[in-house]
Design an enzyme around this catalytic site. Structure first.
Site, PDB file in Angstrom:
ATOM      1  N   LYS A   4       2.096  -3.714   7.351  1.00 12.29           N
ATOM      2  CA  LYS A   4       2.340  -3.902   5.913  1.00 12.29           C
ATOM      3  C   LYS A   4       3.819  -3.628   5.608  1.00 12.29           C
ATOM      4  O   LYS A   4       4.445  -4.343   4.830  1.00 12.29           O
ATOM      5  CB  LYS A   4       1.454  -2.972   5.074  1.00 12.29           C
ATOM      6  CG  LYS A   4      -0.018  -3.317   5.071  1.00 12.29           C
ATOM      7  CD  LYS A   4      -0.342  -4.655   4.429  1.00 12.29           C
ATOM      8  CE  LYS A   4      -0.119  -4.682   2.936  1.00 12.29           C
ATOM      9  NZ  LYS A   4      -0.538  -5.987   2.349  1.00 12.29           N
TER      10      LYS A   4
ATOM     11  N   TYR B  97      -1.719  -0.657  11.046  1.00 12.45           N
ATOM     12  CA  TYR B  97      -1.912  -1.321   9.742  1.00 12.45           C
ATOM     13  C   TYR B  97      -0.706  -1.071   8.848  1.00 12.45           C
ATOM     14  O   TYR B  97      -0.102  -2.007   8.317  1.00 12.45           O
ATOM     15  CB  TYR B  97      -3.186  -0.804   9.068  1.00 12.45           C
ATOM     16  CG  TYR B  97      -3.248  -1.087   7.575  1.00 12.45           C
ATOM     17  CD1 TYR B  97      -3.346  -2.393   7.098  1.00 12.45           C
ATOM     18  CD2 TYR B  97      -3.193  -0.047   6.637  1.00 12.45           C
ATOM     19  CE1 TYR B  97      -3.392  -2.648   5.726  1.00 12.45           C
ATOM     20  CE2 TYR B  97      -3.243  -0.296   5.274  1.00 12.45           C
ATOM     21  CZ  TYR B  97      -3.333  -1.601   4.821  1.00 12.45           C
ATOM     22  OH  TYR B  97      -3.376  -1.860   3.465  1.00 12.45           O
TER      23      TYR B  97
ATOM     24  N   THR C 155       0.839  -1.210   0.000  1.00  5.84           N
ATOM     25  CA  THR C 155       0.000   0.000   0.000  1.00  5.84           C
ATOM     26  C   THR C 155       0.870   1.254   0.000  1.00  5.84           C
ATOM     27  O   THR C 155       2.048   1.198   0.399  1.00  5.84           O
ATOM     28  CB  THR C 155      -0.895  -0.020   1.267  1.00  5.84           C
ATOM     29  OG1 THR C 155      -1.389   1.280   1.507  1.00  5.84           O
ATOM     30  CG2 THR C 155      -0.132  -0.439   2.509  1.00  5.84           C
ATOM     31  N   ASP C 156       0.279   2.381  -0.398  1.00  4.68           N
ATOM     32  CA  ASP C 156       1.008   3.657  -0.308  1.00  4.68           C
ATOM     33  C   ASP C 156       1.160   4.098   1.144  1.00  4.68           C
ATOM     34  O   ASP C 156       1.974   4.967   1.453  1.00  4.68           O
ATOM     35  CB  ASP C 156       0.297   4.755  -1.132  1.00  4.68           C
ATOM     36  CG  ASP C 156      -1.175   4.964  -0.776  1.00  4.68           C
ATOM     37  OD1 ASP C 156      -1.686   4.287   0.131  1.00  4.68           O
ATOM     38  OD2 ASP C 156      -1.812   5.818  -1.428  1.00  4.68           O
ATOM     39  N   GLU C 157       0.377   3.477   2.056  1.00  5.51           N
ATOM     40  CA  GLU C 157       0.379   3.953   3.450  1.00  5.51           C
ATOM     41  C   GLU C 157       1.705   3.683   4.158  1.00  5.51           C
ATOM     42  O   GLU C 157       1.991   4.295   5.186  1.00  5.51           O
ATOM     43  CB  GLU C 157      -0.787   3.334   4.232  1.00  5.51           C
ATOM     44  CG  GLU C 157      -2.108   3.683   3.573  1.00  5.51           C
ATOM     45  CD  GLU C 157      -3.330   3.429   4.428  1.00  5.51           C
ATOM     46  OE1 GLU C 157      -3.216   3.460   5.662  1.00  5.51           O
ATOM     47  OE2 GLU C 157      -4.402   3.199   3.841  1.00  5.51           O
TER      48      GLU C 157
HETATM   49  P1  NAD Z   1      -9.880  -7.022   2.268  1.00  5.65           P
HETATM   50  O1  NAD Z   1      -9.825  -6.793   3.733  1.00  5.65           O
HETATM   51  O2  NAD Z   1     -11.114  -6.657   1.527  1.00  5.65           O
HETATM   52  O3  NAD Z   1      -9.576  -8.558   1.956  1.00  5.65           O
HETATM   53  C1  NAD Z   1      -8.564  -9.278   2.607  1.00  5.65           C
HETATM   54  C2  NAD Z   1      -8.788 -10.740   2.318  1.00  5.65           C
HETATM   55  O4  NAD Z   1      -7.721 -11.476   2.942  1.00  5.65           O
HETATM   56  C3  NAD Z   1     -10.102 -11.295   2.893  1.00  5.65           C
HETATM   57  O5  NAD Z   1     -10.720 -12.106   1.943  1.00  5.65           O
HETATM   58  C4  NAD Z   1      -9.649 -12.108   4.104  1.00  5.65           C
HETATM   59  O6  NAD Z   1     -10.519 -13.203   4.391  1.00  5.65           O
HETATM   60  C5  NAD Z   1      -8.286 -12.578   3.645  1.00  5.65           C
HETATM   61  N1  NAD Z   1      -7.379 -12.903   4.771  1.00  5.65           N
HETATM   62  C6  NAD Z   1      -7.150 -12.161   5.880  1.00  5.65           C
HETATM   63  N2  NAD Z   1      -6.269 -12.795   6.668  1.00  5.65           N
HETATM   64  C7  NAD Z   1      -5.914 -13.942   6.030  1.00  5.65           C
HETATM   65  C8  NAD Z   1      -5.027 -14.995   6.334  1.00  5.65           C
HETATM   66  N3  NAD Z   1      -4.307 -14.998   7.464  1.00  5.65           N
HETATM   67  N4  NAD Z   1      -4.907 -16.008   5.458  1.00  5.65           N
HETATM   68  C9  NAD Z   1      -5.649 -16.033   4.310  1.00  5.65           C
HETATM   69  N5  NAD Z   1      -6.513 -15.063   3.980  1.00  5.65           N
HETATM   70  C10 NAD Z   1      -6.639 -14.024   4.841  1.00  5.65           C
HETATM   71  O7  NAD Z   1      -8.610  -6.250   1.671  1.00  5.65           O
HETATM   72  P2  NAD Z   1      -8.435  -5.522   0.258  1.00  5.65           P
HETATM   73  O8  NAD Z   1      -8.915  -4.134   0.376  1.00  5.65           O
HETATM   74  O9  NAD Z   1      -8.948  -6.410  -0.800  1.00  5.65           O
HETATM   75  O10 NAD Z   1      -6.847  -5.465   0.185  1.00  5.65           O
HETATM   76  C11 NAD Z   1      -6.092  -6.522  -0.421  1.00  5.65           C
HETATM   77  C12 NAD Z   1      -4.632  -6.184  -0.329  1.00  5.65           C
HETATM   78  O11 NAD Z   1      -4.381  -4.933  -0.992  1.00  5.65           O
HETATM   79  C13 NAD Z   1      -4.135  -6.009   1.101  1.00  5.65           C
HETATM   80  O12 NAD Z   1      -2.863  -6.588   1.194  1.00  5.65           O
HETATM   81  C14 NAD Z   1      -4.071  -4.514   1.294  1.00  5.65           C
HETATM   82  O13 NAD Z   1      -3.070  -4.162   2.205  1.00  5.65           O
HETATM   83  C15 NAD Z   1      -3.714  -4.050  -0.108  1.00  5.65           C
HETATM   84  N6  NAD Z   1      -4.155  -2.710  -0.479  1.00  5.65           N
HETATM   85  C16 NAD Z   1      -5.478  -2.352  -0.359  1.00  5.65           C
HETATM   86  C17 NAD Z   1      -5.865  -1.086  -0.769  1.00  5.65           C
HETATM   87  C18 NAD Z   1      -7.313  -0.665  -0.691  1.00  5.65           C
HETATM   88  O14 NAD Z   1      -7.618   0.510  -0.963  1.00  5.65           O
HETATM   89  N7  NAD Z   1      -8.249  -1.540  -0.375  1.00  5.65           N
HETATM   90  C19 NAD Z   1      -4.940  -0.179  -1.274  1.00  5.65           C
HETATM   91  C20 NAD Z   1      -3.600  -0.581  -1.379  1.00  5.65           C
HETATM   92  C21 NAD Z   1      -3.239  -1.855  -0.985  1.00  5.65           C
END
Ligand code: NAD
Length: 370
Positions: A177, A173, A148-150
């Site tokens: 990450k 968080y 993430t950018d965070e």
């Molecule tokens: P989300 O919370 O919607 O989904 C996370 C998924 O991971 C869920 O399906 C959950 O069941 C699964 N999960 C959690 N712990 C687990 C484990 N120990 N083993 C297996 N599965 C597990 O998250 P998202 O928004 O889809 O984000 C996905 C990725 O992208 C993350 O790594 C997040 O840091 C990154 N990200 C998200 C954003 C955003 O805006 N949503 C932006 C940049 C990066």
């Protein structure tokens, strides 16, 4: 790439990626065009199904023979190794994470467990599997770690984060990450595991769990509930449509260089209050029958998030050099997202049928705002 292992593929970005990888972009899906370049693809989807992971987000894909869903934890090394040895994927894409900043303030331990320990266990299993591959397959293998950018911290009014910007995570968080990213990088430097790290900005689009800003505001607008805006609402985020993100990840997988990191930004900075007001105006227009219009009257400023980063913006020049630019205009993407939540109220009911009731999180205790 014939077979890939995706983790967290029942979450927001993961489920969009699974659909994109197997069925192509939404424009092609609407035309029901069969993309023959995708017919031989297989995808193993490992997800723990936390509150944020929902099989409802995968829908028709659960019946697709190209998609194998496995409920399990990325921190379960023996399970991951067994899956790798059985299905022999050419890549792993690690989406699995605890992803909500407010929850990380109330309970950081889960974030350390999945985002740090889980990432480490996944890397260990990947290393063991990858070391046993023949040289040509070892060369082709990729471990894409979705970050993430965070991790870069917070910006002032000017400038952008570059791939070389030092890490300065401010929330539990972001810190978790960042720690996972450091392990991923170290596995490239130390063992040569072909790791690529991506840093995306704030994603929006369908299937996002309703605790995040956009779906929370859309649903509260539809139900006439207060729209809780943190602090003065002037915090800036760089919005990226999830499908643009999926296209970027596919490109990184096929054209990215091992050991490199790539920023994936939407080049679309908006103040939070602007986004909330835009949602209000779209809901007013799409739902003229709502008695509580105008929805802007529901906006309520609430206590700020502790350590709330002021501004994020990404320089995505490296992605542009690979030929990627975001294609989905924010006004259109936002309206499509509002339409999606209006049309998919049943999905919302099902994913929120557990404990979460759109209450305020992230103050170190739970406070009901609606
Ligand atoms: P989300 O919370 O919607 O989904 C996370 C998924 O991971 C869920 O399906 C959950 O069941 C699964 N999960 C959690 N712990 C687990 C484990 N120990 N083993 C297996 N599965 C597990 O998250 P998202 O928004 O889809 O984000 C996905 C990725 O992208 C993350 O790594 C997040 O840091 C990154 N990200 C998200 C954003 C955003 O805006 N949503 C932006 C940049 C990066």
């Amino acid at each position: 790439m014939d077979t890939i292992l995706v983790t967290g593929g029942a979450g927001f970005i993961g489920s969009n990626f699974v659909r994109y990888w197997l069925c192509g972009p939404s424009t092609a899906r609407e035309k029901r065009a069969v993309d023959t370049s995708r017919t031989n693809r297989r995808l193993i989807n490992l997800d723990k199904l936390t509150y944020a992971g929902n099989l409802d987000s995968l829908g028709e894909l659960l019946e697709d023979p190209r998609h194998v869903f496995v409920q399990g934890d990325i921190a379960d090394g023996p399970l991951v190794l067994e899956l790798l040895q059985e299905h022999r994927p050419q890549a792993i894409i690690n989406f699995a994470a605890e992803s909500h900043v407010d929850r990380s303030i109330d309970g950081p331990a889960e974030f350390v467990q999945t985002n740090v320990v889980g990432t480490f266990r996944l890397l260990e299993a990947a290393r063991e599997y990858w070391s046993g591959l023949p040289a040509s397959e070892r060369e082709r293998f990729r471990f894409i770690h979705i970050s993430t950018d965070e991790v870069y911290g917070s910006l002032g009014p000017e400038g952008k984060f570059h791939e070389w910007t030092p890490y300065a995570p401010n929330s539990p968080y972001a810190a978790s990450k960042a720690a996972g990213d450091h392990f991923a990088r170290a596995y490239w430097k130390t063992y040569g595991l072909p790791v690529i790290i991506t840093h995306a900005s704030n994603n929006y689009g369908p299937y996002q769990f309703p605790e995040k800003l956009l779906p929370l505001m859309i649903l509260n607008c539809l139900e006439g509930k207060p729209l809780p805006v943190y602090g003065d609402g002037q915090n800036v985020r760089d919005w990226l449509h999830v499908e643009d993100h999926c296209r970027a990840i596919e490109l990184v997988l096929t054209r990215g260089q091992p050991g490199e990191t790539y920023n994936i930004g939407g080049d679309c900075e908006r103040r939070n209050i602007e986004v909330v007001e835009a949602i209000c105006d779209i809901v007013d227009r799409l739902c003229p029958e709502l008695p509580h219009r105008p929805c802007r009257s529901l906006i309520t400023f609430v206590a700020d998030r502790p350590g709330h980063d002021r501004r994020y913006a990404l320089d995505s020049t490296k992605m542009h050099q690979l030929g990627w630019y975001p294609q989905i205009d924010f006004a259109k993407g936002l309206e499509d997202t509002v339409r999606w939540y209006i049309a998919n109220r049943q999905w919302v009911e099902r994913v929120t049928s557990g404990k979460y009731r759109r209450e305020r999180l992230g103050l170190g205790k739970s406070v009901v705002t609606s």
